[in-house]
Design an enzyme around this catalytic site. Sequence first.
Site, PDB file in Angstrom:
ATOM      1  N   PHE A  11       0.884  -1.313  -0.006  1.00  0.00           N
ATOM      2  CA  PHE A  11       0.007   0.133   0.071  1.00  0.00           C
ATOM      3  C   PHE A  11       0.986   1.130  -0.006  1.00  0.00           C
ATOM      4  CE2 PHE A  11      -2.340   2.741   3.376  1.00  0.00           C
ATOM      5  CZ  PHE A  11      -2.977   3.484   2.479  1.00  0.00           C
ATOM      6  N   LEU A  35       6.508  -9.973  -2.578  1.00  0.00           N
ATOM      7  CA  LEU A  35       5.193 -10.381  -2.936  1.00  0.00           C
ATOM      8  C   LEU A  35       4.339 -11.509  -2.229  1.00  0.00           C
ATOM      9  CD1 LEU A  35       5.517 -10.272  -6.935  1.00  0.00           C
ATOM     10  CD2 LEU A  35       5.004  -8.505  -5.481  1.00  0.00           C
ATOM     11  N   THR A 126       6.090   2.669  13.021  1.00  0.00           N
ATOM     12  CA  THR A 126       4.812   2.845  13.481  1.00  0.00           C
ATOM     13  C   THR A 126       4.470   3.838  14.727  1.00  0.00           C
ATOM     14  OG1 THR A 126       2.433   1.836  13.647  1.00  0.00           O
ATOM     15  CG2 THR A 126       4.446   0.575  13.831  1.00  0.00           C
ATOM     16  N   ASP A 127       3.395   4.352  14.937  1.00  0.00           N
ATOM     17  CA  ASP A 127       3.190   4.885  16.219  1.00  0.00           C
ATOM     18  C   ASP A 127       2.918   3.790  17.336  1.00  0.00           C
ATOM     19  OD1 ASP A 127       0.544   3.993  15.228  1.00  0.00           O
ATOM     20  OD2 ASP A 127      -0.703   5.992  15.179  1.00  0.00           O
ATOM     21  N   GLU A 128       2.509   2.527  16.635  1.00  0.00           N
ATOM     22  CA  GLU A 128       1.906   1.369  17.308  1.00  0.00           C
ATOM     23  C   GLU A 128       3.068   0.976  18.479  1.00  0.00           C
ATOM     24  OE1 GLU A 128      -0.266  -1.643  16.194  1.00  0.00           O
ATOM     25  OE2 GLU A 128      -1.643  -0.342  14.665  1.00  0.00           O
ATOM     26  N   LYS A 155       7.878  -4.405  15.535  1.00  0.00           N
ATOM     27  CA  LYS A 155       8.125  -3.069  14.678  1.00  0.00           C
ATOM     28  C   LYS A 155       9.055  -2.335  15.696  1.00  0.00           C
ATOM     29  CE  LYS A 155       7.049  -1.457  11.481  1.00  0.00           C
ATOM     30  NZ  LYS A 155       7.532  -1.681  10.084  1.00  0.00           N
ATOM     31  N   LYS A 190      -7.967  -3.991   6.150  1.00  0.00           N
ATOM     32  CA  LYS A 190      -7.750  -2.773   6.850  1.00  0.00           C
ATOM     33  C   LYS A 190      -8.985  -2.156   7.067  1.00  0.00           C
ATOM     34  CE  LYS A 190      -3.468  -4.166   7.216  1.00  0.00           C
ATOM     35  NZ  LYS A 190      -2.342  -3.672   6.552  1.00  0.00           N
ATOM     36  N   VAL A 207     -17.582  -3.927  13.944  1.00  0.00           N
ATOM     37  CA  VAL A 207     -16.798  -2.969  14.472  1.00  0.00           C
ATOM     38  C   VAL A 207     -16.491  -3.597  15.993  1.00  0.00           C
ATOM     39  CG1 VAL A 207     -17.004  -0.736  15.644  1.00  0.00           C
ATOM     40  CG2 VAL A 207     -18.206  -1.116  13.545  1.00  0.00           C
ATOM     41  N   ASP A 273     -14.118  -7.870  20.604  1.00  0.00           N
ATOM     42  CA  ASP A 273     -13.084  -7.092  20.403  1.00  0.00           C
ATOM     43  C   ASP A 273     -11.671  -7.870  20.125  1.00  0.00           C
ATOM     44  OD1 ASP A 273     -11.989  -4.575  20.416  1.00  0.00           O
ATOM     45  OD2 ASP A 273     -12.227  -4.280  22.460  1.00  0.00           O
TER      46      ASP A 273
HETATM   47  P1  NAD Z   1       1.491  -3.537   3.356  1.00  0.00           P
HETATM   48  O1  NAD Z   1       1.211  -4.722   4.098  1.00  0.00           O
HETATM   49  O2  NAD Z   1       0.506  -2.978   2.452  1.00  0.00           O
HETATM   50  O3  NAD Z   1       2.783  -3.888   2.124  1.00  0.00           O
HETATM   51  C1  NAD Z   1       3.847  -4.743   2.706  1.00  0.00           C
HETATM   52  C2  NAD Z   1       4.749  -4.774   1.573  1.00  0.00           C
HETATM   53  O4  NAD Z   1       5.862  -5.644   2.099  1.00  0.00           O
HETATM   54  C3  NAD Z   1       3.986  -5.926   0.518  1.00  0.00           C
HETATM   55  O5  NAD Z   1       4.263  -5.641  -0.880  1.00  0.00           O
HETATM   56  C4  NAD Z   1       4.828  -7.461   0.854  1.00  0.00           C
HETATM   57  O6  NAD Z   1       4.767  -8.022  -0.192  1.00  0.00           O
HETATM   58  C5  NAD Z   1       6.004  -6.759   1.311  1.00  0.00           C
HETATM   59  N1  NAD Z   1       6.785  -7.622   2.072  1.00  0.00           N
HETATM   60  C6  NAD Z   1       6.559  -8.292   3.191  1.00  0.00           C
HETATM   61  N2  NAD Z   1       7.332  -9.259   3.666  1.00  0.00           N
HETATM   62  C7  NAD Z   1       8.422  -9.181   2.818  1.00  0.00           C
HETATM   63  C8  NAD Z   1       9.908  -9.558   2.887  1.00  0.00           C
HETATM   64  N3  NAD Z   1      10.140 -10.554   3.628  1.00  0.00           N
HETATM   65  N4  NAD Z   1      10.781  -9.244   1.912  1.00  0.00           N
HETATM   66  C9  NAD Z   1      10.272  -8.118   0.862  1.00  0.00           C
HETATM   67  N5  NAD Z   1       9.024  -7.713   0.905  1.00  0.00           N
HETATM   68  C10 NAD Z   1       8.178  -8.229   1.992  1.00  0.00           C
HETATM   69  O7  NAD Z   1       1.932  -2.709   4.268  1.00  0.00           O
HETATM   70  P2  NAD Z   1       1.794  -1.110   4.278  1.00  0.00           P
HETATM   71  O8  NAD Z   1       0.703  -0.862   5.043  1.00  0.00           O
HETATM   72  O9  NAD Z   1       2.152  -0.556   2.980  1.00  0.00           O
HETATM   73  O10 NAD Z   1       3.028  -0.592   5.356  1.00  0.00           O
HETATM   74  C11 NAD Z   1       4.409  -0.360   4.935  1.00  0.00           C
HETATM   75  C12 NAD Z   1       5.180  -0.222   6.086  1.00  0.00           C
HETATM   76  O11 NAD Z   1       4.599   0.800   6.802  1.00  0.00           O
HETATM   77  C13 NAD Z   1       5.224  -1.323   7.165  1.00  0.00           C
HETATM   78  O12 NAD Z   1       6.681  -1.259   7.440  1.00  0.00           O
HETATM   79  C14 NAD Z   1       4.250  -0.734   8.238  1.00  0.00           C
HETATM   80  O13 NAD Z   1       4.660  -1.189   9.462  1.00  0.00           O
HETATM   81  C15 NAD Z   1       4.489   0.473   8.185  1.00  0.00           C
HETATM   82  N6  NAD Z   1       3.362   1.662   8.388  1.00  0.00           N
HETATM   83  C16 NAD Z   1       2.168   1.494   8.007  1.00  0.00           C
HETATM   84  C17 NAD Z   1       0.907   2.082   8.356  1.00  0.00           C
HETATM   85  C18 NAD Z   1      -0.391   1.852   7.786  1.00  0.00           C
HETATM   86  O14 NAD Z   1      -1.306   2.618   8.467  1.00  0.00           O
HETATM   87  N7  NAD Z   1      -0.565   1.056   6.818  1.00  0.00           N
HETATM   88  C19 NAD Z   1       1.380   3.162   9.459  1.00  0.00           C
HETATM   89  C20 NAD Z   1       2.542   3.513   9.945  1.00  0.00           C
HETATM   90  C21 NAD Z   1       3.567   2.601   9.523  1.00  0.00           C
HETATM   91  O1  DAU Z   2      -1.293   2.877  13.626  1.00  0.00           O
HETATM   92  C1  DAU Z   2      -0.372   2.490  12.470  1.00  0.00           C
HETATM   93  C2  DAU Z   2      -1.100   1.338  12.160  1.00  0.00           C
HETATM   94  O2  DAU Z   2      -2.203   1.176  11.535  1.00  0.00           O
HETATM   95  C3  DAU Z   2       0.081   0.311  11.316  1.00  0.00           C
HETATM   96  O3  DAU Z   2       1.318   0.320  11.724  1.00  0.00           O
HETATM   97  C4  DAU Z   2      -0.435  -1.037  10.801  1.00  0.00           C
HETATM   98  O4  DAU Z   2       0.469  -1.698   9.772  1.00  0.00           O
HETATM   99  C5  DAU Z   2      -1.872  -0.680  10.193  1.00  0.00           C
HETATM  100  O5  DAU Z   2      -2.194  -1.749   9.944  1.00  0.00           O
HETATM  101  C6  DAU Z   2      -2.939   0.056  11.120  1.00  0.00           C
HETATM  102  O6  DAU Z   2      -3.060  -0.899  12.194  1.00  0.00           O
HETATM  103  P1  DAU Z   2      -4.553  -0.528  12.969  1.00  0.00           P
HETATM  104  O7  DAU Z   2      -4.765  -1.937  13.545  1.00  0.00           O
HETATM  105  O8  DAU Z   2      -4.757   0.381  13.574  1.00  0.00           O
HETATM  106  O9  DAU Z   2      -5.494  -0.787  11.528  1.00  0.00           O
HETATM  107  P2  DAU Z   2      -6.788  -1.673  11.113  1.00  0.00           P
HETATM  108  O10 DAU Z   2      -7.190  -0.961   9.942  1.00  0.00           O
HETATM  109  O11 DAU Z   2      -6.632  -3.129  11.006  1.00  0.00           O
HETATM  110  O12 DAU Z   2      -7.799  -1.032  12.402  1.00  0.00           O
HETATM  111  C7  DAU Z   2      -8.205   0.185  12.520  1.00  0.00           C
HETATM  112  C8  DAU Z   2      -9.069   0.104  13.667  1.00  0.00           C
HETATM  113  O13 DAU Z   2     -10.229  -0.304  13.641  1.00  0.00           O
HETATM  114  C9  DAU Z   2      -8.383  -0.722  14.986  1.00  0.00           C
HETATM  115  O14 DAU Z   2      -9.000  -0.170  16.245  1.00  0.00           O
HETATM  116  C10 DAU Z   2      -9.192  -1.895  14.838  1.00  0.00           C
HETATM  117  C11 DAU Z   2     -10.648  -1.440  14.222  1.00  0.00           C
HETATM  118  N1  DAU Z   2     -11.268  -2.366  13.269  1.00  0.00           N
HETATM  119  C12 DAU Z   2     -10.598  -3.079  12.361  1.00  0.00           C
HETATM  120  C13 DAU Z   2     -11.190  -3.944  11.584  1.00  0.00           C
HETATM  121  C14 DAU Z   2     -10.370  -4.592  10.506  1.00  0.00           C
HETATM  122  C15 DAU Z   2     -12.538  -2.692  13.517  1.00  0.00           C
HETATM  123  O15 DAU Z   2     -13.264  -2.223  14.441  1.00  0.00           O
HETATM  124  N2  DAU Z   2     -13.176  -3.614  12.703  1.00  0.00           N
HETATM  125  C16 DAU Z   2     -12.418  -4.094  11.389  1.00  0.00           C
HETATM  126  O16 DAU Z   2     -13.013  -5.109  10.883  1.00  0.00           O
END
Ligand code: NAD
Ligand code: DAU
Length: 338
Positions: A11, A35, A126-128, A155, A190, A207, A273
């Site tokens: 993403f 991939l 990540t903030d997590e 992380k 997500k 939810v 939850d």
């Molecule tokens: P994503 O799951 O959409 O994409 C992850 C990508 O990494 C995929 O293309 C996957 O094929 C590749 N990958 C996984 N394992 C691999 C490996 N061993 N070698 C090479 N490639 C590999 O994730 P995203 O949401 O795009 O997140 C990207 C980064 O940002 C992550 O490090 C995540 O922790 C961080 N992040 C995500 C969010 C969020 O809201 N999505 C927020 C803060 C930080």
């Molecule tokens: O905060 C940054 C993080 O955000 C990233 O580091 C992670 O990679 C990314 O996946 C995301 O984590 P969350 O757990 O916050 O995202 P998610 O979209 O899974 O969930 C967002 C919120 O919604 C969380 O409080 C759980 C809730 N949720 C999620 C799903 C999938 C629901 O209530 N229902 C759902 O079906």
Amino acid sequence: MKILVTGGCGFIGTNFIRMMLRKHPDWQIVNLDKLTYAGNRLNLLDLEQDEPRYSFVQGDICDRELCMEIMADPHLDAVVNFAAESHVDRSINDPSPFVTTNIQGAQNLMECARQNGISRFVHVSTDEVYGTLGPEGKFTECTPLAPNSPYSASKASADMMARAYFETYGMPMVVTRCSNNYGPYQFPEKLIPLIYLRAKADQPLPVYGDGMNVRDWIWVEDHCLGVELSLLKGRDGQAYNFGGDAEETNLDVVRTILSILGKPESLITFVKDRPGHDLRYAMDFKLAAEELGFAPTIGFRDGLVKTIEWYENHADWLDQVQSGAYRNFMNQWYEDRT
Ligand code: NAD
Ligand code: DAU
């Protein structure tokens, strides 16, 4: 500048590569991606076909030989590590791949970068890693790391390793910590794309708990801007917070999607939850504002409208990523929660 981007078929990586090649005519990008289920090579197929500044390597960040070979390129200036297992719910089902990729893989990249004298390494975190907040306050870069899920623990471990590479070897390392991203190309496990897909199909919208958990939402290109600024201007050894200044309860996020789609709130279904569910995230990104000039550019509702427009116009992409494996995972996940 020539950069190795890992996880570029996911993403945020996809958005980052597109944005950087658009903004910087003199940049070249090598994308290393394993991939996994979350990576989609088709996201960037047009670049593979028509953009000589872009190249794709399918491979694993844990593969020492491959990463050494890529980083031996004397023209390579920097590494930006997005590659990760990224979904909290999957980490609860099985933490092992999170340890392998998010810790061992990240360390492998750092080691290869060190051995090859790479002059900049941005590790995307990540903030997590900070754990959870109560109703007040925000995370700063000085907030102690206190991760609560196997995902965030993996992380946080890599963040510690990044710190150690800076302190021990003087490696030019910057860590970025960002809140919840939304926008084009997000995999529909997500919250936002999942709710969009299910609402379109008039399916119940799960939810977790009472829906009062709060996340800070950032437009994905604003996160990419933060990573770009960290790459260009970040201080070695520093972690930077990035956020969208858009705190929302999950219930409000779901309601807003329903209102944009014109679907009824009766679709909302409260389900079991998430174990260890963090209550609230909020980011203080003053440091990034002051040192890097970072500011988010778009408000939550406008960003959500743009996101939904993108999904509406990319039904083919959504079909493509909803493979049999995706359907099996989602069915099992829904059964476990209801
Ligand atoms: P994503 O799951 O959409 O994409 C992850 C990508 O990494 C995929 O293309 C996957 O094929 C590749 N990958 C996984 N394992 C691999 C490996 N061993 N070698 C090479 N490639 C590999 O994730 P995203 O949401 O795009 O997140 C990207 C980064 O940002 C992550 O490090 C995540 O922790 C961080 N992040 C995500 C969010 C969020 O809201 N999505 C927020 C803060 C930080
Ligand atoms: O905060 C940054 C993080 O955000 C990233 O580091 C992670 O990679 C990314 O996946 C995301 O984590 P969350 O757990 O916050 O995202 P998610 O979209 O899974 O969930 C967002 C919120 O919604 C969380 O409080 C759980 C809730 N949720 C999620 C799903 C999938 C629901 O209530 N229902 C759902 O079906």
